[in-house]
Structure formats: C-alpha cells, structure tokens
Design a protein around this motif. Structure first.
Motif, PDB file in Angstrom:
ATOM      1  N   THR A  41       0.829  -1.211   0.000  1.00 50.45           N
ATOM      2  CA  THR A  41       0.000   0.000   0.000  1.00 50.45           C
ATOM      3  C   THR A  41       0.862   1.260   0.000  1.00 50.45           C
ATOM      4  O   THR A  41       0.608   2.213  -0.746  1.00 50.45           O
TER       5      THR A  41
ATOM      6  N   ALA B  71       3.978   1.510  -1.067  1.00 49.98           N
ATOM      7  CA  ALA B  71       4.641   1.604  -2.369  1.00 49.98           C
ATOM      8  C   ALA B  71       3.703   2.142  -3.437  1.00 49.98           C
ATOM      9  O   ALA B  71       4.100   2.949  -4.294  1.00 49.98           O
ATOM     10  N   ALA B  72       2.423   1.703  -3.395  1.00 55.04           N
ATOM     11  CA  ALA B  72       1.462   2.205  -4.376  1.00 55.04           C
ATOM     12  C   ALA B  72       1.214   3.696  -4.189  1.00 55.04           C
ATOM     13  O   ALA B  72       1.125   4.457  -5.163  1.00 55.04           O
TER      14      ALA B  72
ATOM     15  N   VAL C 174       3.319   5.892  -2.836  1.00 54.45           N
ATOM     16  CA  VAL C 174       4.517   6.625  -3.273  1.00 54.45           C
ATOM     17  C   VAL C 174       4.607   6.682  -4.796  1.00 54.45           C
ATOM     18  O   VAL C 174       4.950   7.709  -5.382  1.00 54.45           O
ATOM     19  N   THR C 175       4.258   5.579  -5.446  1.00 60.04           N
ATOM     20  CA  THR C 175       4.320   5.544  -6.919  1.00 60.04           C
ATOM     21  C   THR C 175       3.338   6.529  -7.542  1.00 60.04           C
ATOM     22  O   THR C 175       3.638   7.183  -8.549  1.00 60.04           O
ATOM     23  N   LEU C 176       2.162   6.647  -6.950  1.00 64.34           N
ATOM     24  CA  LEU C 176       1.154   7.548  -7.498  1.00 64.34           C
ATOM     25  C   LEU C 176       1.458   9.015  -7.199  1.00 64.34           C
ATOM     26  O   LEU C 176       1.111   9.901  -7.992  1.00 64.34           O
ATOM     27  N   THR C 177       2.083   9.291  -6.079  1.00 66.32           N
ATOM     28  CA  THR C 177       2.317  10.692  -5.689  1.00 66.32           C
ATOM     29  C   THR C 177       3.671  11.228  -6.139  1.00 66.32           C
ATOM     30  O   THR C 177       3.881  12.444  -6.137  1.00 66.32           O
ATOM     31  N   MET C 178       4.634  10.350  -6.520  1.00 64.59           N
ATOM     32  CA  MET C 178       5.954  10.834  -6.927  1.00 64.59           C
ATOM     33  C   MET C 178       5.920  11.758  -8.142  1.00 64.59           C
ATOM     34  O   MET C 178       6.605  12.788  -8.166  1.00 64.59           O
ATOM     35  N   PRO C 179       5.154  11.443  -9.207  1.00 68.10           N
ATOM     36  CA  PRO C 179       5.106  12.401 -10.332  1.00 68.10           C
ATOM     37  C   PRO C 179       4.579  13.763  -9.943  1.00 68.10           C
ATOM     38  O   PRO C 179       4.949  14.773 -10.540  1.00 68.10           O
TER      39      PRO C 179
ATOM     40  N   GLN D  48       7.532  15.485  -7.915  1.00 70.72           N
ATOM     41  CA  GLN D  48       8.793  15.676  -8.629  1.00 70.72           C
ATOM     42  C   GLN D  48       8.776  16.994  -9.392  1.00 70.72           C
ATOM     43  O   GLN D  48       7.766  17.374  -9.990  1.00 70.72           O
TER      44      GLN D  48
END
Length: 325
Positions: free
Chosen positions: A24, A26-27, A29-34, A37
């Motif tokens: 959860t 990781a998901a 972080v993956t969705l919010t990183m773009p 950034q």
C-alpha cells in the motif's frame, strides 16, 4: 520476550498484513511521486538559456573591447582614405568578389579594403619608377633596344597593379590549407562536446579554445562564429557566414547540414558524426592522391641527379683500370 517476537514474525497473518502495508505504501509513493517531482526539463531549459545569455554578454563585451582598441587592421591611414574617396576607387576597382576575397584572407571591415585599393593604385607607380630608374638611370640592359626596355618597365608596372591581388590569393590559400587540415579534428571535438550535453554555442567556444594549437585561423573563425551565434537573430546566418568566410566546400556542407538539422529536428550529434567521417575520408583521399602523384614527380630528379652518380659508381672502377692499362 524473544519467543513472543519469533511467534509474531512467524505468524502468517502478521506477514500478510506486513506485506499488504508495504504494498500500500509503495502504491501511494508511486502515485504521488510524479506530483511531487520537479520539472527537470524546465530547469534544464532555464539553465541553457542562462548559459546562452552569459555567452552572449561575454562575447559582446569582448567585441566591444576590440572595437574600442584601435588597431592597424581596423583603421586605415587618413591619406589612404582620402585618395580612395577622391578617385572613387571603390566603384572602379572593387566589387563583391574583392570583398569576399579579403574576408577569406582574414581582412575584415572597411580598412583592409581601403589599404587594398590604395596599394593597387600606388604600387604600379612605384614599380614603374623603380624599373625606369634601374634601366634608364643606371644603364642596365644598355645593349637592348628601347622597345624591350619600355616593355620591361610597363611589365613591372603591370606586376605592381596585380601584386595586391596575388598577395591576397596567397593569404587565402594559406588560410584554407590550415583550416582544411584542422577541420576534421575540430568536428571530432565538437561531436564530443555535443554528445556530452552542452549547447552548440558552448561547443563552438570550447573547440575554438582547443583547436588553436592546430590552426590559429580556424580558432579565429570559430570564435567569430561563437560571437555571431550569440547576437545574431538567426543562427542560420552565423553558419552561412562561417562557410562564406572560409570558402571551403567541406565547411559549407557541414554548415548546411547543421542548418537542416535545426530546421527539421535531426539530432546534431548524428549530423556531426557523419560529417566528421566524411571530412576525414576526404582528407585521406587527398593524401592518397598526393602519394600517388609522387613517383612521376620524382622521375626527373632521379634521372638528373641519381642516375649519373649511380653510373659513376658502377663504371668508375672499370674506367680507372682501363686508364691504368
């Protein structure tokens, strides 16, 4: 306490819950990183624009300093300027080809043109006076008829009229030979610079600094091109000016390729790689052509200088023995 930890870690339900929590996180972080950034492209373009502005300011300051410092190449003598203007020599003896030849010889601006026109007017008079003094005043060629004497004097004046043109052509040939030999190396250096990620203006500036030991004329032309890329409104004009100033087909081809690469979006590194290989092939072809033409050129020296010595060495002992008998 340790047994409790072992039991908890070994509990399948705990492991499933732990893995589910990691998945959860990781998901998320993956969705919010773009979203978190920063825009690296905008930062890179901003840095490139700042670097270009720095180059533009530096080249403008350098050229302003050169203009402020009077030199012989930039200022003609007042009496030369007055003679050229009084007799309207620009319209009589100068055209676009004359200005282009002076530019290819490295003489830029109006002052070299004034000196060139002044020399074309005064050198025939000087050569005529010197030839007449030696032939008629000192009595050289006194045994020759007057027609031959006057022909020699007029020939000296004719030579004086074309002497500035001959000197300019020799200067152009010298510069073109030096630039032609160093141009493939300059393209290789430029390719390395562009592939490393710097702009084409910085690549021209860096190559102009490094190629000076190989050819000072090419370094001068590349420095001028760097300045033109900084202040001209169109980069195409700077490339075309470099080709016209050198007068070499190889450089004109490379500049045309760079113009087309920027117009159609072709990678500049690919264009430079192809052009560098072609120029190296051309230089190798010219070297092979000169090597192939060497044996016929050595035929006459071999016959005149080597064969008589060889015959003397071979027939010398036999001639000595015949003379002794």
């Amino acid at each position: 306490m340790i047994d409790t930890i072992y039991e908890t870690v070994g509990n399948p339900q705990f492991l499933v819950a732990l893995l589910a929590g990691v998945a959860t996180i990781a998901a998320i972080v993956t969705l919010t990183m773009p979203l978190l950034q920063r825009d690296k492209l905008a930062l890179r373009m901003r840095s490139v624009a700042l670097e270009r502005e720095k180059i533009r300011q530096r080249e403008r300051a350098r050229m302003a300093a050169e203009v402020a410092r009077p030199t012989i190449r930039q200022q003609a003598k007042p009496f030369m300027q007055s003679i050229v203007d009084r007799f309207n020599l620009r319209n009589a003896l100068a055209d676009e080809n004359t200005v282009a030849a002076l530019r290819m010889a490295g003489y830029r601006g109006q002052a070299p043109l004034v000196v060139f026109l002044f020399a074309r007017v005064t050198l025939p008079i000087a050569f005529f006076a010197v030839a007449a003094f030696y032939i008629f005043g000192l009595g050289i060629l006194s045994t020759q008829p007057p027609m031959i004497k006057w022909a020699i004097v007029l020939g000296a004046a004719y030579l004086g009229f074309y002497m500035p043109t001959i000197l300019v052509k020799n200067r152009v040939q010298k510069r073109q030979t030096s630039i032609k030999r160093a141009w493939p190396d300059a393209l290789d250096l430029m390719l390395i610079c562009v592939e490393s990620g710097i702009s084409i203006e910085a690549a021209f500036r860096k190559v102009s600094e490094e190629i000076g030991s190989r050819s000072e004329y090419l370094a001068e032309e590349l420095t001028l091109t760097t300045a033109e890329l900084s202040y001209l409104s169109e980069r195409r004009q700077a490339y075309e000016n470099l080709g016209s100033r050198t007068g070499l087909d190889g450089i004109k081809t490379v500049m045309t390729s760079l113009i087309q690469a920027e117009r159609y979006g072709t990678p500049i590194a690919t264009t430079l790689r192809v052009m560098a290989q072609e120029n190296r092939d051309i230089r190798m072809t010219e070297a092979e052509k000169k090597a192939a033409a060497l044996p016929p050129k050595l035929t006459v020296p071999m016959i005149v200088f080597f064969l008589p010595v060889l015959f003397a060495v071979i027939l010398g002992p036999a001639a000595i023995q015949l003379m002794s008998q």
